[in-house]
Design an enzyme around this catalytic site. Structure first.
Site, PDB file in Angstrom:
ATOM      1  N   ASN A 109      -6.645  -2.844   1.697  1.00 27.72           N
ATOM      2  CA  ASN A 109      -6.519  -4.307   1.675  1.00 27.72           C
ATOM      3  C   ASN A 109      -7.898  -4.936   1.569  1.00 27.72           C
ATOM      4  O   ASN A 109      -8.844  -4.455   2.180  1.00 27.72           O
ATOM      5  CB  ASN A 109      -5.878  -4.812   2.967  1.00 27.72           C
ATOM      6  CG  ASN A 109      -4.371  -4.607   2.967  1.00 27.72           C
ATOM      7  OD1 ASN A 109      -3.757  -4.457   1.914  1.00 27.72           O
ATOM      8  ND2 ASN A 109      -3.783  -4.582   4.153  1.00 27.72           N
TER       9      ASN A 109
ATOM     10  N   ARG B  83       0.818  -1.215   0.000  1.00 28.07           N
ATOM     11  CA  ARG B  83       0.000   0.000   0.000  1.00 28.07           C
ATOM     12  C   ARG B  83       0.856   1.272   0.000  1.00 28.07           C
ATOM     13  O   ARG B  83       0.587   2.166  -0.790  1.00 28.07           O
ATOM     14  CB  ARG B  83      -0.997  -0.041   1.163  1.00 28.07           C
ATOM     15  CG  ARG B  83      -2.153  -1.035   0.918  1.00 28.07           C
ATOM     16  CD  ARG B  83      -3.009  -1.212   2.151  1.00 28.07           C
ATOM     17  NE  ARG B  83      -2.177  -1.549   3.308  1.00 28.07           N
ATOM     18  CZ  ARG B  83      -2.529  -1.335   4.560  1.00 28.07           C
ATOM     19  NH1 ARG B  83      -3.680  -0.759   4.851  1.00 28.07           N
ATOM     20  NH2 ARG B  83      -1.720  -1.670   5.536  1.00 28.07           N
TER      21      ARG B  83
END
Ligand SMILES: [Fe+3]
Ligand SMILES: [Mg+2]
Ligand SMILES: [Zn+2]
Ligand SMILES: [Zn+2]
EC number: 6.2.-.-
Lengths: 758, 326
Positions: free
Chosen positions: A36, A18
């Site tokens: 996620n 990320r």
């Protein structure tokens, strides 16, 4: 402006994915968000057009973080949504599977910091970042957050915490982040930290043996050029012949200093984040001959933790033995108490106070066909999953086999094979086995609905399963081998399975191990197998010369060759006639089609070694002998009718021996014979059933000469060969094959009688 | 050659002659001699009773025969349960045409064994049938209880395990006689009277006892383990076994711990009594090789500390012996 939804599937969590997307989007000036999800990461992003998002995806593919593993990226346009800037948002996943990354070797950036006197982590043995360091070995539960790891007992200092919270930092959300002020440290009974490392290094330099707590367990370490030190280690480990692994500081030691030629693939593997023990061929190596008394192969790994790096920095020699810290047949020690108790013979212990939750051995790999070939799958690879095309309808637990055990948990679209567990004769290994089953279910928050075992009722795995009140399927051993190699190659049908192995219980209550399967339009068949010979219980597995006598007897070659046997094995007439009558009376005898037994028997015949010290010992001797000769095409004929007949092969070997043909040549011819036999069978099957995929599995395919030769012959004849790359060909792969069998059975058509329902 | 015919089991004159000349004369005692329909015996309660049918091929083997086995087998069950064997029934099922000399040999050794134990054969039966080649013998024994040695709840943590003699000899001796294997060195069955081996012990200090017949020491200890919460820790180096038996087991790939004995008891005794117990057992003719081989542990498993150092699980095969070493 358009809005696109990009779904990235694979191991993309806990590996800095990320922040990588965040930084990339910032750089490209794209507003949006990333989070996620169940099977990966979801990115919503605004771009001017389709081309721009395509470029974004291209960069994701090429620049993805080191430890990520992208399986699939999908992109579609969705209804326009306005974003002011790019943000990381909290995931909303509930029951979804989250991946855990395997442990990773020290990265280059951290290594530079480790040896930079101006860095705040200068010489700190637990330096790590999002691209490297402990993962699986320290995770207790998911999500992979610090409080769910064994690092939870260390509270980050202010500086570490700042790094941890800064999106642009390499240590953003690096769960094991720490420094010498706030993190774990090493110690001996006399010293702490840096001094402790220097102290143990001196012991090694002086020819002593140390036990060092590493990443996934303890290592036993000594100077790999010191005969006496290694001899002492062999006495205590009760291993006379089994090769020890060695460790070096970096690749340059091999390539520059010792001018050892390695292929690019070999270089990539040995320096990868997985850093397995790589088996390389190194005639006339500069190490003690006691490191590997069997052949010219060395198992070499590069220091993969900062601690090992520091240690080697103080060691005079370029090579240390770094073998697992256990007694023979036991799992490696992972805590101070058990290490001190079981490894009392060492001169000094180097402990540290970062607990190991999951025990992980070093992995072992080699290269075949320019790709990695795993022989032991543990550190760096566990718990990477094998992906399935569709979802499993149940949570399925494959409990594997008795020896070289692993277990596998099948959940949704994934099979999670555990790390190497070991041989389940030993109480400590049994506990490790049961612990691994508990831990893997906890880790993936999934309880098994169904257990798959081996047909063999006396495997500990079968006994364990019978204690558990859950539905069970027992699957034939070699079918599981076949399915393991299909699983990782994504093959769902139409494949030939050449499964050559030591031993597994067959559906006819005989012992199987030289099996050819066909899987054709959903129908699985045992196409042919090695003609049965007698094996005397477990004795023939321990004493390969018993198998030699059994083959000679079966093919009426015993009487004329007793003189030869007496000479080779230094045995008398009484012993031969005793074994002869055991076979006559079939006392504790059982028929076997094992290929492993054949390799061992021939290895024992050529070397005179009567007993195996470890599994496959004389088979390895046979391969080592063959290695001394050049590749050639000569081979013995093996006839194939309803079964595979070994008569000409056995007779050929014996006649060559009596003629005085070089053993190196005989051994090479033997390997060629098996490879040619495989080719001939495959051609026959292709003619009959039009199958062109061939999968190779089973312990015999740990033999590199055989595997290479077979792959060569098959490729040249136009076959497509499926080899192991993620799972080992030995019994370590079985558990994943067990789960995959269930997957194909429920998701596809699969007929065949290779299982038993309870 | 004189052979067995159906007349001796038919109930007629042949039977009477056989019973009088071969049975009563040989096993003579005041209960049997009366030849009642049922013998009248007196025994103080509580009593132990045990029965077993014996069929073994070959019926004669080094160290014994089926007659001796049928007496010791049943009497040993009474002895290891904590009793003193007193009376025995003796029933013969004989093959039609069986060699009379062999029958007499079996009866003689039955008599000898019964005298050794001190049991009286007080009742019995004889039948002659087709379809078998060796005799079948059933014996039922009755004995006086000294102290119950078959009460699992007496086993406690720390108790020591004693094996009264070297193991696997019976099994190996049978295999050798059966097989004509050309194996050098004769191995005799351990078939013996176990009461004589354990009678000198202080039963109050013995927690448990069992003879390690079929399935061997491994079966006995696993059976116990399944009934209690403890387990056993054995030391391989302490387990008595003769060199040639050990070699034979290695060559045929069998685990001596799983092989049958006919004269080996497994005793579980108070730990502070173990040394005395072994010394007492060693004074008996068939207990000279007795050893303390292990102890009761908290783990509910049978573990073996092997000579190479590992701790292996000692289990019992589920069905037939299947090899599992890769
Ligand atoms: Fe296998
Ligand atoms: Mg009985
Ligand atoms: Zn790093
Ligand atoms: Zn810190």
């Amino acid at each position: 402006m358009k809005t696109f939804l990009v779904k990235v599937q694979g191991v993309v969590q806990g590996v800095g994915f990320r922040p990588f997307i965040y930084n990339l989007a910032k750089k490209l000036n794209l507003p949006g968000e990333v989070k996620n999800t169940s099977s990966g990461v979801e990115i919503t992003v605004n771009t001017k057009n389709k081309k721009e998002v395509a470029k974004f995806i291209e960069i994701i593919k090429t620049d993805a973080p080191l430890l990520s593993h992208i399986v699939d990226i999908q992109c579609k346009e969705i209804e326009f949504k306005h974003f002011d800037e790019f943000k990381i948002i909290k995931s909303e996943s509930k029951n979804d599977i989250t991946f855990v990354s395997p442990d990773a070797a020290l990265c280059k950036k951290c290594e530079n910091e480790l040896f930079n006197p101006n860095d705040r982590r200068y010489l700190y043995p637990f330096i790590n970042c999002i691209n490297c360091g402990p993962r699986y070995s320290i995770v207790k539960e998911i999500p992979y957050d610090r409080e769910n790891t064994t690092m939870s007992i260390f509270k980050m200092c202010k500086e570490c915490e700042e790094e941890y919270n800064s999106v642009v930092n390499r240590r953003f959300h690096a769960q094991p982040n720490c420094c010498s002020i706030c993190g774990p440290n090493v110690y001996t009974k006399n010293n702490k930290g840096f001094d402790a490392i220097k102290e143990v290094a001196k012991v090694v330099n002086d020819g002593g043996i140390i036990a060092l707590k590493g990443l996934g367990g303890y290592h036993l370490i000594c100077d790999a050029t010191n005969d006496e030190a290694i001899k002492k280690l062999r006495i205590h480990k009760k291993r006379e012949y089994k090769p020890f692994a060695v460790m070096i500081k970096d690749l340059n030691i091999l390539t520059d200093k010792y001018k050892l030629k390695l292929s690019n693939t070999e270089k990539l593997i040995i320096t990868s984040p997985q850093s397995p023990i790589l088996i390389v061929n190194w005639p006339n190596h500069p190490l003690s001959e006691y490191v590997n008394p069997l052949n010219n192969r060395l198992g070499i790994m590069i220091t993969y933790t900062p601690l090992h790096k520091l240690l080697l920095n103080f060691i005079n020699t370029d090579f240390i033995v770094a073998t697992s810290g256990n007694l023979r047949d036991e799992p490696i020690a992972i805590d101070e108490e058990s290490a001190e108790k079981t490894l009392q013979f060492v001169d000094l212990f180097l402990h540290h106070n970062r607990p190991i939750h999951n025990r992980v051995d070093d992995s072992v790999a080699t290269v075949i066909n320019n790709q990695i070939y795993i022989l032991r799958r543990a550190r760096g690879f566990a718990p990477y999953p094998i992906m399935l095309k569709k979802s499993l309808n149940k949570v399925v637990l494959g409990v594997g086999t008795h020896l070289k055990n692993t277990i596998s948990l099948g959940v949704k679209n994934y099979i999670f094979p555990s790390q190497y567990v070991g041989d389940l004769d030993n109480i400590k290994s049994i506990k490790f086995f049961e612990e691994t089953i508990d831990k893997i279910q906890k880790l993936f928050k999934s309880k098994a609905d169904l257990i798959i075992t081996d047909l063999h009722p006396d495997y500990y795995t079968s006994k364990y399963a019978s204690k558990i009140n859950k539905p069970q399927i027992s699957l034939q051993h070699h079918v599981a081998h076949f399915f393991s190699v299909m699983a990782e190659n994504g093959i769902e049908d139409n494949c030939i399975g050449i499964i050559f192995d030591g031993l597994g219980l067959g559906c006819d209550k005989k012992i199987w191990g030289g099996e050819v399967f066909t899987f054709c339009n959903g129908i699985l068949e045992r196409y042919t197998h090695i003609d049965y010979s007698l094996q005397i219980g477990n004795a023939s597995s321990k004493k390969p010369f018993l198998m030699t006598i059994s083959y000679l007897k079966k093919y009426n070659l015993l009487n004329e060759n007793t003189l030869l046997l007496k000479k080779i094995y230094n045995i008398d007439d009484n012993e031969i006639s005793f074994i002869n009558s055991l076979l006559d009376k079939k006392l504790n005898c059982i028929e076997t089609s094992s290929m492993g037994r054949l390799f061992e028997a021939v290895g024992s015949l050529l070397s005179g070694v009567k007993e195996n010290e470890f599994e496959g010992h004389t088979a390895i001797i046979l391969e080592s002998i063959a290695e001394q000769s050049n590749d050639m095409e000569d081979h013995y004929k093996i006839s194939i009718d309803d079964t595979i007949k070994l008569k000409n092969l056995i007779r050929g070997v014996i006649e060559d021996l009596k003629k005085g043909t070089q053993k190196e040549i005989i051994a090479r011819k033997f390997h060629n014979s098996i490879a040619n036999m495989i080719l001939n069978i495959c051609i026959k099957i292709r003619d009959e059933k039009n199958l062109t995929n061939v999968a190779l599995s089973g312990g015999v395919f740990q033999n590199i000469i055989l595997t290479k030769k077979t792959v060569n012959l098959l490729n040249n004849a136009g076959f497509k060969v499926a080899l192991h790359q993620k799972l080992p060909p030995n019994d370590g792969g079985i558990s994943a094959g067990q789960v995959y069998y269930y997957y194909l059975k429920t998701n596809k058509k699969l007929d065949g009688k290779f299982e038993k329902f309870w | 050659m004189k052979i067995v015919t159906k007349s001796i089991g038919s109930g007629g004159a042949g039977t009477n002659k056989f019973i009088n000349e071969e049975i009563v004369k040989r096993f003579s005692n005041d209960k049997l001699n009366k030849l009642r329909d049922a013998s009248l015996i007196e025994i103080s309660s509580p009593i132990l009773i045990s029965t077993d049918s014996f069929t073994i091929y070959p019926e004669f083997f080094p160290g014994g025969d089926i007659g001796k086995l049928s007496v010791f087998g049943t009497c040993n069950d009474i002895a290891v349960s904590g009793g003193i064997p007193e009376y025995l029934s003796f029933s013969l099922v004989l093959p039609d045409g069986y060699d009379w000399n062999k029958l007499e040999k079996i009866l003689d050794s039955t008599k000898k064994a019964a005298d050794l134990v001190g049991v009286e054969i007080v009742t019995g039966d004889t039948k002659v049938v087709d379809g078998i080649t060796t005799p079948i013998i059933n014996t039922t024994g009755i004995g006086k209880l000294r102290k119950d040695l078959n009460d699992y709840s007496n086993i406690k943590l720390g108790d020591k395990v004693i094996i009264t003699s070297d193991i696997a000899r019976h099994s190996v001796s049978i295999l050798l006689t059966r097989g004509d294997l050309g194996f050098e060195g004769d191995i005799e069955s351990d078939c013996c009277n176990l009461y004589d081996v354990i009678k000198g012990l202080d039963y109050d200090k013995v927690s448990f006892c069992r003879d390690a017949t079929r399935g061997g020491v491994a079966a006995v200890l696993n059976e116990i383990t399944s009934k209690i919460k403890f387990g056993f820790y054995l030391h391989e180096s302490k387990i008595p076994i003769s060199d040639n038996v050990k070699y034979f087991c290695e060559m045929i790939g069998m685990n001596p711990l799983q092989m049958a004995n006919e004269g080996v008891a497994v005793l579980i005794v108070d730990s502070d009594y173990a040394n005395d117990a072994v010394n007492i057992i060693r004074e008996s003719e068939n207990g000279r090789k007795a050893e303390i081989v292990g102890e009761v542990i908290n783990e509910n498993m049978v573990l073996l500390k092997t000579e190479v150092g590992g701790e292996r699980v000692v289990d019992i095969p589920v069905g037939e012996l299947l090899p599992r070493i890769c």
